[in-house]
Write a protein that holds these residues in place. Structure first.
Motif, mmCIF file in Angstrom:
data_model
loop_
_atom_site.group_PDB
_atom_site.id
_atom_site.type_symbol
_atom_site.label_atom_id
_atom_site.label_comp_id
_atom_site.label_asym_id
_atom_site.label_seq_id
_atom_site.Cartn_x
_atom_site.Cartn_y
_atom_site.Cartn_z
ATOM 1 N N ILE A 67 0.831 -1.209 0.000
ATOM 2 C CA ILE A 67 0.000 0.000 0.000
ATOM 3 C C ILE A 67 0.864 1.258 0.000
ATOM 4 O O ILE A 67 0.590 2.208 -0.752
ATOM 5 C CB ILE A 67 -0.953 0.006 1.221
ATOM 6 C CG1 ILE A 67 -1.864 -1.228 1.199
ATOM 7 C CG2 ILE A 67 -1.788 1.289 1.215
ATOM 8 C CD1 ILE A 67 -2.689 -1.381 -0.067
ATOM 9 N N VAL A 68 1.916 1.284 0.800
ATOM 10 C CA VAL A 68 2.801 2.450 0.823
ATOM 11 C C VAL A 68 3.467 2.632 -0.540
ATOM 12 O O VAL A 68 3.604 3.758 -1.030
ATOM 13 C CB VAL A 68 3.859 2.318 1.935
ATOM 14 C CG1 VAL A 68 4.880 3.451 1.839
ATOM 15 C CG2 VAL A 68 3.198 2.335 3.302
ATOM 16 N N SER A 69 3.850 1.535 -1.180
ATOM 17 C CA SER A 69 4.470 1.614 -2.503
ATOM 18 C C SER A 69 3.503 2.197 -3.532
ATOM 19 O O SER A 69 3.903 2.992 -4.399
ATOM 20 C CB SER A 69 4.941 0.231 -2.956
ATOM 21 O OG SER A 69 5.951 -0.259 -2.103
ATOM 22 N N LEU A 70 2.238 1.825 -3.435
ATOM 23 C CA LEU A 70 1.228 2.369 -4.338
ATOM 24 C C LEU A 70 1.048 3.878 -4.130
ATOM 25 O O LEU A 70 0.982 4.654 -5.080
ATOM 26 C CB LEU A 70 -0.104 1.654 -4.136
ATOM 27 C CG LEU A 70 -0.198 0.220 -4.668
ATOM 28 C CD1 LEU A 70 -1.454 -0.469 -4.143
ATOM 29 C CD2 LEU A 70 -0.187 0.212 -6.191
ATOM 30 N N LEU A 71 0.989 4.279 -2.864
ATOM 31 C CA LEU A 71 0.759 5.691 -2.544
ATOM 32 C C LEU A 71 1.943 6.569 -2.889
ATOM 33 O O LEU A 71 1.778 7.773 -3.115
ATOM 34 C CB LEU A 71 0.420 5.832 -1.054
ATOM 35 C CG LEU A 71 -0.918 5.245 -0.607
ATOM 36 C CD1 LEU A 71 -1.034 5.284 0.922
ATOM 37 C CD2 LEU A 71 -2.080 6.006 -1.237
ATOM 38 N N GLY A 208 -2.434 -6.932 -8.548
ATOM 39 C CA GLY A 208 -1.157 -7.434 -8.054
ATOM 40 C C GLY A 208 0.004 -6.462 -8.148
ATOM 41 O O GLY A 208 1.160 -6.855 -7.989
ATOM 42 N N LYS A 209 -0.277 -5.182 -8.348
ATOM 43 C CA LYS A 209 0.790 -4.197 -8.478
ATOM 44 C C LYS A 209 1.534 -4.029 -7.147
ATOM 45 O O LYS A 209 0.903 -3.844 -6.109
ATOM 46 C CB LYS A 209 0.211 -2.854 -8.926
ATOM 47 C CG LYS A 209 1.256 -1.859 -9.410
ATOM 48 C CD LYS A 209 0.593 -0.670 -10.076
ATOM 49 C CE LYS A 209 1.612 0.323 -10.603
ATOM 50 N NZ LYS A 209 2.490 -0.235 -11.642
ATOM 51 N N PHE A 210 2.844 -4.133 -7.157
ATOM 52 C CA PHE A 210 3.713 -4.041 -5.969
ATOM 53 C C PHE A 210 3.446 -5.143 -4.947
ATOM 54 O O PHE A 210 3.807 -5.019 -3.776
ATOM 55 C CB PHE A 210 3.572 -2.673 -5.285
ATOM 56 C CG PHE A 210 4.105 -1.523 -6.085
ATOM 57 C CD1 PHE A 210 5.459 -1.416 -6.343
ATOM 58 C CD2 PHE A 210 3.256 -0.536 -6.571
ATOM 59 C CE1 PHE A 210 5.968 -0.358 -7.088
ATOM 60 C CE2 PHE A 210 3.744 0.524 -7.309
ATOM 61 C CZ PHE A 210 5.110 0.619 -7.574
ATOM 62 N N LEU A 215 9.514 -2.940 1.660
ATOM 63 C CA LEU A 215 10.232 -1.722 2.004
ATOM 64 C C LEU A 215 11.064 -1.952 3.265
ATOM 65 O O LEU A 215 10.572 -2.510 4.251
ATOM 66 C CB LEU A 215 9.252 -0.568 2.216
ATOM 67 C CG LEU A 215 8.397 -0.204 0.989
ATOM 68 C CD1 LEU A 215 7.409 0.897 1.350
ATOM 69 C CD2 LEU A 215 9.278 0.229 -0.168
ATOM 70 N N GLU A 216 12.313 -1.508 3.240
ATOM 71 C CA GLU A 216 13.243 -1.777 4.339
ATOM 72 C C GLU A 216 12.788 -1.201 5.672
ATOM 73 O O GLU A 216 13.023 -1.794 6.719
ATOM 74 C CB GLU A 216 14.634 -1.228 3.987
ATOM 75 C CG GLU A 216 15.330 -1.991 2.860
ATOM 76 C CD GLU A 216 16.712 -1.474 2.603
ATOM 77 O OE1 GLU A 216 17.128 -0.507 3.300
ATOM 78 O OE2 GLU A 216 17.395 -2.010 1.711
#
Length: 222
Positions: A67-71, A208-210, A215-216
């Motif tokens: 979710i963070v990657s999408l945002l 299925g995106k990301f 994330l580290e």
């Protein structure tokens, strides 16, 4: 004024303040504005403003990192954020960035823009991730011709782990658009913005995106 009258006056003042706070708290309760496809949008009065605050919620089978990657995807403006025309990172350091945002508005209202500070953090105990946008003047960027600068804006995305591989997303925000905007359009914006943005996230997750991104700085719920 004698001490007795002063005490009475003070007590009356306190009672009036408490009553006013009570009335506001009653008027500021969230009310459901839209519910469809697993997405619920609430609105409520915002103290000192004619524009209501909104809160959208949806539960999805996804990881916090996804979710963070999408945002924060550099092209998220194109497929996540409702009415977004431009989202440019002006500067970035760790989990803090200065982000320029320009959004479209229904005719005949002028488009809006704003420079925001975007911060991201995770509570080490609850694992809840917050992604916040707040208007800032730290870096100036002129508005394009015909675009009105938003007077104030804050928004907060809360990504709450429900169980392993399942999250609750809460999108809460309030803004002052600046300029003149009809009430009917404002009502449309504060409902459509959270609903459509969450619907876009739901669609991206379904595609299925990301999905496999990790994330580290994020610790997933296990």
């Amino acid at each position: 004024m004698n001490k007795t009258n002063l005490k009475i006056k003070l007590k009356l003042s306190i009672i009036m303040i408490l009553c006013a706070q009570s009335l506001f708290s009653q008027s500021a309760e969230w009310k459901e504005a839209k519910k469809k496809n697993g997405i619920t949008v609430f609105t409520r009065e915002y103290k000192g403003s004619d524009v209501e605050e909104y809160l959208g919620k949806v539960e999805l089978d996804a990881s916090l990192s996804q979710i963070v990657s999408l945002l924060t995807d550099p092209v998220a403006c194109d497929y996540i954020y409702h009415s977004c025309l431009e989202m440019t990172v002006l500067s970035s350091s760790n989990q803090k960035s200065i982000v320029y945002i320009r959004t479209g508005a229904p005719w005949p209202v002028a488009n809006r823009d704003v420079v925001t500070e975007r911060t991201m953090n995770q509570n080490p105990k609850s694992k809840v991730v917050n992604l916040r946008f707040q208007k800032t003047d730290a870096i100036m960027k002129a508005s394009p011709a015909g675009v009105v600068r938003t007077e104030s804006l804050y928004s907060n995305w809360r990504i709450i782990p429900v169980s392993s591989g399942k999250v609750l997303i809460e999108y809460q925000a309030h803004f002052e658009p600046g300029g003149s905007v009809p009430k009917s359009i404002l009502n449309l914006v504060i409902t459509n913005t959270p609903f459509n943005s969450l619907a876009n996230i739901k669609k991206a997750v379904d595609e299925g995106k990301f999905k496999d991104t990790k994330l580290e700085w994020i610790s997933e719920f296990e």
